[in-house]
Design a protein around this motif. Structure first.
Motif, PDB file in Angstrom:
ATOM      1  N   ALA A   1       0.841  -1.209   0.000  1.00  0.00           N
ATOM      2  CA  ALA A   1       0.000   0.000   0.000  1.00  0.00           C
ATOM      3  C   ALA A   1       0.870   1.250   0.000  1.00  0.00           C
ATOM      4  CB  ALA A   1      -0.931  -0.006   1.202  1.00  0.00           C
ATOM      5  N   LEU A   2       1.912   1.251   0.824  1.00  0.00           N
ATOM      6  CA  LEU A   2       2.820   2.394   0.865  1.00  0.00           C
ATOM      7  C   LEU A   2       3.617   2.515  -0.439  1.00  0.00           C
ATOM      8  CD1 LEU A   2       3.996   2.000   4.551  1.00  0.00           C
ATOM      9  CD2 LEU A   2       2.727   3.935   3.617  1.00  0.00           C
ATOM     10  N   SER A   3       3.937   1.385  -1.045  1.00  0.00           N
ATOM     11  CA  SER A   3       4.600   1.414  -2.350  1.00  0.00           C
ATOM     12  C   SER A   3       3.692   2.035  -3.398  1.00  0.00           C
ATOM     13  CB  SER A   3       4.988  -0.008  -2.771  1.00  0.00           C
ATOM     14  OG  SER A   3       5.491  -0.027  -4.093  1.00  0.00           O
ATOM     15  N   LEU A   4       2.408   1.698  -3.336  1.00  0.00           N
ATOM     16  CA  LEU A   4       1.427   2.287  -4.251  1.00  0.00           C
ATOM     17  C   LEU A   4       1.345   3.800  -4.064  1.00  0.00           C
ATOM     18  CD1 LEU A   4      -0.930   2.132  -6.273  1.00  0.00           C
ATOM     19  CD2 LEU A   4      -2.412   1.522  -4.358  1.00  0.00           C
ATOM     20  N   ILE A   5       1.326   4.241  -2.793  1.00  0.00           N
ATOM     21  CA  ILE A   5       1.246   5.675  -2.500  1.00  0.00           C
ATOM     22  C   ILE A   5       2.504   6.408  -2.979  1.00  0.00           C
ATOM     23  CG2 ILE A   5       1.163   7.378  -0.638  1.00  0.00           C
ATOM     24  CD1 ILE A   5      -0.543   5.358   0.936  1.00  0.00           C
ATOM     25  N   SER A   6       3.677   5.838  -2.677  1.00  0.00           N
ATOM     26  CA  SER A   6       4.929   6.507  -3.048  1.00  0.00           C
ATOM     27  C   SER A   6       5.096   6.578  -4.562  1.00  0.00           C
ATOM     28  CB  SER A   6       6.119   5.782  -2.419  1.00  0.00           C
ATOM     29  OG  SER A   6       6.250   4.469  -2.936  1.00  0.00           O
ATOM     30  N   SER A   7       4.749   5.498  -5.276  1.00  0.00           N
ATOM     31  CA  SER A   7       4.890   5.522  -6.737  1.00  0.00           C
ATOM     32  C   SER A   7       3.893   6.494  -7.370  1.00  0.00           C
ATOM     33  CB  SER A   7       4.708   4.117  -7.314  1.00  0.00           C
ATOM     34  OG  SER A   7       3.461   3.581  -6.936  1.00  0.00           O
ATOM     35  N   GLY A   8       2.674   6.551  -6.808  1.00  0.00           N
ATOM     36  CA  GLY A   8       1.702   7.515  -7.308  1.00  0.00           C
ATOM     37  C   GLY A   8       2.141   8.947  -7.079  1.00  0.00           C
ATOM     38  N   ALA A   9       2.700   9.213  -5.880  1.00  0.00           N
ATOM     39  CA  ALA A   9       3.196  10.559  -5.581  1.00  0.00           C
ATOM     40  C   ALA A   9       4.380  10.930  -6.466  1.00  0.00           C
ATOM     41  CB  ALA A   9       3.600  10.637  -4.106  1.00  0.00           C
ATOM     42  N   TYR A  10       5.221   9.944  -6.768  1.00  0.00           N
ATOM     43  CA  TYR A  10       6.372  10.194  -7.647  1.00  0.00           C
ATOM     44  C   TYR A  10       5.910  10.631  -9.033  1.00  0.00           C
ATOM     45  CZ  TYR A  10      10.636   9.372 -10.316  1.00  0.00           C
ATOM     46  OH  TYR A  10      11.721   9.529 -11.131  1.00  0.00           O
ATOM     47  N   ILE A  11       4.896   9.931  -9.557  1.00  0.00           N
ATOM     48  CA  ILE A  11       4.364  10.296 -10.877  1.00  0.00           C
ATOM     49  C   ILE A  11       3.751  11.699 -10.841  1.00  0.00           C
ATOM     50  CG2 ILE A  11       2.570   9.734 -12.570  1.00  0.00           C
ATOM     51  CD1 ILE A  11       3.098   6.790 -11.955  1.00  0.00           C
ATOM     52  N   LEU A  12       3.079  12.022  -9.732  1.00  0.00           N
ATOM     53  CA  LEU A  12       2.439  13.334  -9.623  1.00  0.00           C
ATOM     54  C   LEU A  12       3.467  14.462  -9.649  1.00  0.00           C
ATOM     55  CD1 LEU A  12      -0.362  12.733  -6.964  1.00  0.00           C
ATOM     56  CD2 LEU A  12      -0.637  13.118  -9.417  1.00  0.00           C
ATOM     57  N   TYR A  13       4.543  14.334  -8.845  1.00  0.00           N
ATOM     58  CA  TYR A  13       5.466  15.470  -8.763  1.00  0.00           C
ATOM     59  C   TYR A  13       6.469  15.512  -9.910  1.00  0.00           C
ATOM     60  CZ  TYR A  13       9.761  13.241  -6.825  1.00  0.00           C
ATOM     61  OH  TYR A  13      10.907  12.520  -6.624  1.00  0.00           O
ATOM     62  N   THR A  14       6.592  14.421 -10.693  1.00  0.00           N
ATOM     63  CA  THR A  14       7.506  14.464 -11.840  1.00  0.00           C
ATOM     64  C   THR A  14       6.788  14.719 -13.159  1.00  0.00           C
ATOM     65  OG1 THR A  14       7.360  12.045 -12.054  1.00  0.00           O
ATOM     66  CG2 THR A  14       9.210  12.942 -10.782  1.00  0.00           C
ATOM     67  N   GLU A  15       5.490  14.388 -13.237  1.00  0.00           N
ATOM     68  CA  GLU A  15       4.781  14.492 -14.512  1.00  0.00           C
ATOM     69  C   GLU A  15       3.587  15.444 -14.494  1.00  0.00           C
ATOM     70  OE1 GLU A  15       5.930  13.109 -17.148  1.00  0.00           O
ATOM     71  OE2 GLU A  15       7.492  11.891 -16.204  1.00  0.00           O
ATOM     72  N   VAL A  16       2.956  15.626 -13.325  1.00  0.00           N
ATOM     73  CA  VAL A  16       1.709  16.396 -13.264  1.00  0.00           C
ATOM     74  C   VAL A  16       1.941  17.787 -12.693  1.00  0.00           C
ATOM     75  CG1 VAL A  16      -0.659  16.455 -12.391  1.00  0.00           C
ATOM     76  CG2 VAL A  16       0.387  14.264 -13.037  1.00  0.00           C
ATOM     77  N   PHE A  17       2.497  17.846 -11.453  1.00  0.00           N
ATOM     78  CA  PHE A  17       2.659  19.125 -10.760  1.00  0.00           C
ATOM     79  C   PHE A  17       4.059  19.686 -10.985  1.00  0.00           C
ATOM     80  CE2 PHE A  17      -0.424  16.904  -7.804  1.00  0.00           C
ATOM     81  CZ  PHE A  17      -1.531  17.515  -8.366  1.00  0.00           C
ATOM     82  N   VAL A  18       4.474  19.734 -12.229  1.00  0.00           N
ATOM     83  CA  VAL A  18       5.832  20.203 -12.531  1.00  0.00           C
ATOM     84  C   VAL A  18       5.964  21.694 -12.283  1.00  0.00           C
ATOM     85  CG1 VAL A  18       7.580  20.387 -14.335  1.00  0.00           C
ATOM     86  CG2 VAL A  18       6.121  18.360 -14.213  1.00  0.00           C
ATOM     87  N   ASP A  19       4.937  22.466 -12.636  1.00  0.00           N
ATOM     88  CA  ASP A  19       5.008  23.919 -12.516  1.00  0.00           C
ATOM     89  C   ASP A  19       4.372  24.449 -11.227  1.00  0.00           C
ATOM     90  OD1 ASP A  19       6.212  24.042 -15.016  1.00  0.00           O
ATOM     91  OD2 ASP A  19       4.269  24.064 -16.040  1.00  0.00           O
ATOM     92  N   GLY A  20       3.612  23.613 -10.548  1.00  0.00           N
ATOM     93  CA  GLY A  20       2.962  24.072  -9.325  1.00  0.00           C
ATOM     94  C   GLY A  20       3.846  23.892  -8.112  1.00  0.00           C
ATOM     95  N   ARG A  21       4.290  25.007  -7.514  1.00  0.00           N
ATOM     96  CA  ARG A  21       5.248  24.927  -6.423  1.00  0.00           C
ATOM     97  C   ARG A  21       4.658  24.222  -5.202  1.00  0.00           C
ATOM     98  NH1 ARG A  21       7.845  30.468  -4.479  1.00  0.00           N
ATOM     99  NH2 ARG A  21       8.228  30.519  -6.735  1.00  0.00           N
ATOM    100  N   SER A  22       3.467  24.592  -4.790  1.00  0.00           N
ATOM    101  CA  SER A  22       2.865  24.032  -3.579  1.00  0.00           C
ATOM    102  C   SER A  22       2.504  22.559  -3.758  1.00  0.00           C
ATOM    103  CB  SER A  22       1.617  24.835  -3.211  1.00  0.00           C
ATOM    104  OG  SER A  22       1.002  24.277  -2.061  1.00  0.00           O
ATOM    105  N   ALA A  23       1.785  22.238  -4.851  1.00  0.00           N
ATOM    106  CA  ALA A  23       1.384  20.850  -5.093  1.00  0.00           C
ATOM    107  C   ALA A  23       2.599  19.957  -5.325  1.00  0.00           C
ATOM    108  CB  ALA A  23       0.442  20.787  -6.296  1.00  0.00           C
ATOM    109  N   HIS A  24       3.585  20.486  -6.019  1.00  0.00           N
ATOM    110  CA  HIS A  24       4.824  19.754  -6.271  1.00  0.00           C
ATOM    111  C   HIS A  24       5.503  19.405  -4.956  1.00  0.00           C
ATOM    112  CE1 HIS A  24       8.473  18.671  -8.585  1.00  0.00           C
ATOM    113  NE2 HIS A  24       9.127  19.203  -7.560  1.00  0.00           N
ATOM    114  N   HIS A  25       5.545  20.370  -4.048  1.00  0.00           N
ATOM    115  CA  HIS A  25       6.171  20.168  -2.744  1.00  0.00           C
ATOM    116  C   HIS A  25       5.416  19.107  -1.936  1.00  0.00           C
ATOM    117  CE1 HIS A  25       8.241  21.023   0.979  1.00  0.00           C
ATOM    118  NE2 HIS A  25       7.115  21.401   1.565  1.00  0.00           N
TER     119      HIS A  25
END
Length: 300
Positions: free
Chosen positions: A43-67
């Protein structure tokens, strides 16, 4: 994310099946604990991999969401070290108990009761809890600006990483070597007992042997399950053991050394195999344990 989802679903199924089987004996109890800890790990692996995709591919320009996504990624990785340790301790207890049952069966049944096995797992898990809290609670997440690229990234600081690494490396190597020794002893003991039975079996003893077939076949299924789980544990933890060993012997094998690309590649392989180890046990239980298979079909 796909592997984490598969592992989470598989361990939910394992938890339900072993609970339905009953937790009165040490075997079902320990596999039940292993399923819970592996479920938390995936479950934690699922969360960490999902968060990794979010901050590398989705929230690239958003400072707060990226953080926030980066913080979630790091926190999930750090918390994941606890269920990973519990899974290792539980696997070691399973292997050691079954090894002793094969080597000295008469004594172990009275000494290593289900409650005592549970006490050993809880004791080592409590030690890991204390080390994790001591090492990770002081940590802080800082948002750092890179003036060269004009980008922001998150740094986790004030972790007592050295203390945790020493503890984790020591327990991992001891557990890894212990499981290997147990598998070797079980294999040798079974070969000896098989050869002895073949030499001493006679027509006169066939009736008494037939009466013991039921207990013997059940014990054989348990031993087969334990051996397969232990072998998968050994194979899937080889990259992690190699990573620690190479990092100790070769100073440039680090995240910022000459061999940083090789270090990153091995980290990817290491993390993937850790999740695989927490996922594939459902197939071992189903094909090697008739009681598990019967309960699985009844429940689902």
């Amino acid at each position: 994310p796909a592997l984490g989802t598969l592992g989470l679903c598989a361990n939910i199924v394992n938890t339900v099946v072993f609970y339905k089987m009953g937790l009165t004996d040490g075997v079902s109890q320990n596999f039940f604990i292993l399923s819970i800890s592996d479920g938390c790990l995936t479950a934690l692996s699922l969360i960490s991999s999902g968060a990794y995709i979010l901050y590398t591919e989705v929230f690239v320009d958003g400072r707060s969401a990226h953080h926030v996504a980066q913080v979630v990624y790091y926190v999930a990785l750090l918390i994941g070290t606890f269920p990973q340790s519990v899974s290792m301790f539980t696997t070691v207890v399973i292997a050691v108990v079954r090894c002793l049952c094969v080597a000295i069966p008469l004594r172990v049944k009275f000494l290593m009761t289900a409650r005592r096995q549970l006490a050993v797992i809880l004791m080592f898990s409590s030690c890991t809890t204390c080390v994790v809290l001591y090492s990770f609670i002081p940590g802080r997440a800082l948002l750092v600006h890179n003036p060269v690229t004009d980008t922001y990234f998150t740094m986790i600081v004030d972790l007592k990483w050295f203390e945790y690494t020493v503890y984790a490396s020591a327990t991992s190597y001891i557990g890894f070597i212990t499981v290997i020794i147990c598998v070797i002893i079980i294999t040798i003991s079974l070969n000896r007992s098989t050869n002895f039975r073949e030499k001493t079996t006679s027509p006169a003893s066939s009736l008494s042997a037939g009466e013991q077939n039921k207990d013997g076949s059940r014990e054989a299924r348990v031993i087969k399950t334990v051996v397969f789980v232990s072998v998968v544990f050994i194979l899937c933890n080889l990259p992690a053991m190699a990573h620690t060993l190479i990092g100790t012997l070769v100073k440039e094998f680090s995240s910022d050394g000459v061999y940083r690309n090789e270090n990153s590649l091995n980290m990817i392989v290491m993390e993937m195999f850790i999740v695989i180890n927490a996922t594939v046990n459902i197939f071992i239980y189903y094909f090697c344990n008739m009681r598990y298979r019967t309960t699985f079909i009844t429940v689902f």
